[in-house]
Scaffold this active site. Structure first.
Site, PDB file in Angstrom:
ATOM      1  N   TRP A 141      40.315 -29.021 -43.445  1.00  0.00           N
ATOM      2  CA  TRP A 141      40.665 -27.937 -44.381  1.00  0.00           C
ATOM      3  C   TRP A 141      41.732 -28.397 -45.374  1.00  0.00           C
ATOM      4  O   TRP A 141      42.783 -28.902 -44.976  1.00  0.00           O
ATOM      5  CB  TRP A 141      41.196 -26.727 -43.637  1.00  0.00           C
ATOM      6  N   ASN A 253      34.480 -23.324 -47.045  1.00  0.00           N
ATOM      7  CA  ASN A 253      33.861 -23.340 -45.736  1.00  0.00           C
ATOM      8  C   ASN A 253      33.008 -22.085 -45.590  1.00  0.00           C
ATOM      9  O   ASN A 253      33.523 -20.968 -45.643  1.00  0.00           O
ATOM     10  CB  ASN A 253      34.925 -23.372 -44.635  1.00  0.00           C
ATOM     11  N   GLU A 254      31.709 -22.279 -45.455  1.00  0.00           N
ATOM     12  CA  GLU A 254      30.756 -21.208 -45.137  1.00  0.00           C
ATOM     13  C   GLU A 254      30.785 -20.004 -46.072  1.00  0.00           C
ATOM     14  O   GLU A 254      30.898 -18.849 -45.626  1.00  0.00           O
ATOM     15  CB  GLU A 254      30.950 -20.763 -43.671  1.00  0.00           C
ATOM     16  N   GLU A 372      28.303 -29.217 -39.217  1.00  0.00           N
ATOM     17  CA  GLU A 372      28.906 -28.495 -38.084  1.00  0.00           C
ATOM     18  C   GLU A 372      27.755 -28.137 -37.174  1.00  0.00           C
ATOM     19  O   GLU A 372      26.747 -27.618 -37.636  1.00  0.00           O
ATOM     20  CB  GLU A 372      29.550 -27.163 -38.516  1.00  0.00           C
ATOM     21  N   TRP A 401      31.033 -30.436 -34.278  1.00  0.00           N
ATOM     22  CA  TRP A 401      32.116 -29.449 -34.116  1.00  0.00           C
ATOM     23  C   TRP A 401      32.321 -29.256 -32.630  1.00  0.00           C
ATOM     24  O   TRP A 401      31.474 -28.642 -32.011  1.00  0.00           O
ATOM     25  CB  TRP A 401      31.757 -28.120 -34.784  1.00  0.00           C
TER      26      TRP A 401
END
Ligand code: NAG
Ligand code: NAG
Length: 440
Positions: A141, A253-254, A372, A401
């Site tokens: 991140w 992210n997502e 992931e 992940w």
């Protein structure tokens, strides 16, 4: 029926881009490509292979791929440029190359490595464990939005005004993450914000700028929010534009229409996030032409009426349409069958999910990575099958992940998916890394 519908969509998109100037490092030619063919001033359209030409500066030759052209009857491309050793990974067809050599994306996620106040020694240990298992790449991140400063954070908000933290608890800490990764020959994929409330993410921008109860999807459409996100990107990405420890950037992210809270405008569709992805990825390329860019999404398809939820388009992602965006260099997929209503058919459903994305990869001729994946039970049995399917399907690579470490200060966080180096599932990752590296 579904296929026909998505082909119509693609045809409309393709037609509307003809004659447009292609942004730096965008696609400008190739078999089956129908978009714009003229590059911005200062860039030339260079043929990479029969399927892909790209707008580049004459001074930065791109590595010539040495990929098999098994499905083609066209004669091989004659190399016209000598690869330069500049340390940046590039996409070449459905694979990655680094300084003219194949680069295999395999490794893990470590979202926490730069956010938990770890010492440089701990960061080093975490990367060393992954490298020892054959890992080349780690995803992490590059954000933490806070409204009251404490610990490690990258941006703090005072009302509508964000300030990037460039000090020791901010970007200087991220400098340490990069240095620790590089010391272990690892490159980083860095996501720039989060769909979810963890570490602030999109909802902090929306709440601070638009208002407390404003819908999540305002992140994709509100002009002031987009400007604020671009300002963050200008500082964060700009700082590392020449950094060879970075593999590439991810927009978020997502990303989804809905976030951690239920409020949406009711107007968010896959087209909303596609438009946002085009705008933000082109912006990143304008700040940093060196690194790869991806969306960071879960790889959801947009096939209304498909039998299972991840294919139905309800979350606002159209994987196939987004993969065509010229300023996105590779595709990303996540895989959590237990969360996605597929408990009991993890292995078979997952194998199909992998194969379907490998087909999308081959059709669009861009690498796609399963960045992931995880289950909380039967890990060795499930991973054995999935990893074999990745190796056979031709999918470009994958990141587990998540790989844990037993640090001197304690074990890294176990969210139910974590595997530590002394556990059985970890050795599957080692075998898999060497299998992927020896694959064509
Ligand atoms: C959603 O919006 C409604 C109406 O504006 C508001 O009352 C509610 O608090 C919002 N929910 C969240 C979680 O923000
Ligand atoms: C990156 O390199 C370019 C070209 O040498 C230079 O103009 C730019 O200032 C560098 N950026 C950073 C952040 O070092």
């Amino acid at each position: 029926m579904k296929l026909a519908a998505s082909l119509v969509t693609l045809a409309v998109l393709a037609t509307s881009t003809v004659g447009q100037t292609v942004p730096p490092f965008g696609q400008c030619g190739g078999v089956g490509y129908t978009g714009g063919t003229s590059c911005q001033t200062g860039y030339i359209c260079q043929k990479l292979n029969d399927w892909y030409s790209q707008c580049v500066t004459p001074a930065t030759p791109i590595p010539i791929p040495t990929l098999p052209t098994a499905t083609s009857t066209v004669s091989p491309v004659t190399p016209t440029t000598v690869p330069v050793a500049n340390g940046f990974v590039k996409a070449s067809g459905t694979r990655f190359v680094l300084d003219g050599q194949k680069y295999t994306v395999v490794g893990s996620n470590s979202y926490w490595v730069g956010l938990s106040g770890h010492s440089r020694d701990n960061m080093n240990r975490a990367f060393a464990d992954i490298a020892a298992a054959g890992g080349t790449t780690v995803r992490t991140w590059g954000f933490n939005e806070v409204t009251s400063a404490s610990g490690i954070y990258y941006q703090s908000w005072n009302g509508k005004t964000p300030t990037v933290n460039t000090g020791a608890t901010g970007l200087q800490n991220f400098d340490q993450v990069i240095a620790a990764a590089k010391a272990n020959n690892i490159k980083l994929i860095v996501a720039l914000t989060n769909n979810w409330a963890d570490y602030g993410g999109m909802d902090v921008y929306v709440r601070q700028i638009v208002g407390a109860n404003a819908p999540h999807d305002g992140f994709y459409t509100d002009e002031s929010v987009k400007t604020a996100f671009k300002n963050y990107i200008r500082t964060f990405v700009g700082r590392y534009a020449n950094e060879t420890g970075i593999f590439g950037w991810e927009l978020a992210n997502e990303p989804r229409c809905r976030g951690s809270t239920a409020n949406t405008s009711g107007r968010c569709t896959p087209a909303t996030i596609t438009a946002w992805a085009k705008e933000i990825s082109a912006f990143i390329k304008s700040i940093d032409p060196n690194h790869l860019v991806a969306l960071g999404d879960e790889g959801f398809y947009n096939q209304p009426g498909a039998p299972t939820y991840p294919y139905q388009g309800g979350e606002g992602i159209d994987f196939d349409v987004n993969l065509e965006i010229s300023t996105l260099d590779f595709g990303t997929v996540h895989m959590y069958p237990e969360h996605w209503g597929q408990t009991g058919s993890e292995i078979n459903w997952g194998n199909q999910w992998i194969r379907d994305h490998a087909k999308s990869q081959d059709r669009v001729r861009k690498p796609v990575i399963l960045e992931e994946y995880g289950v909380t039970t039967n890990k060795p049995a499930v991973y054995t099958q999935w990893l074999k399917t990745i190796e056979e399907s031709g999918l470009a690579g994958d990141l587990y992940w998540q790989a844990g470490s037993r640090l001197p200060t304690g074990n890294t966080h176990d969210d139910g998916y974590t595997v530590y180096p002394d556990q059985p599932a970890y050795s599957l990752l080692r075998t898999h890394a060497s299998a992927l590296k020896s694959r064509a």
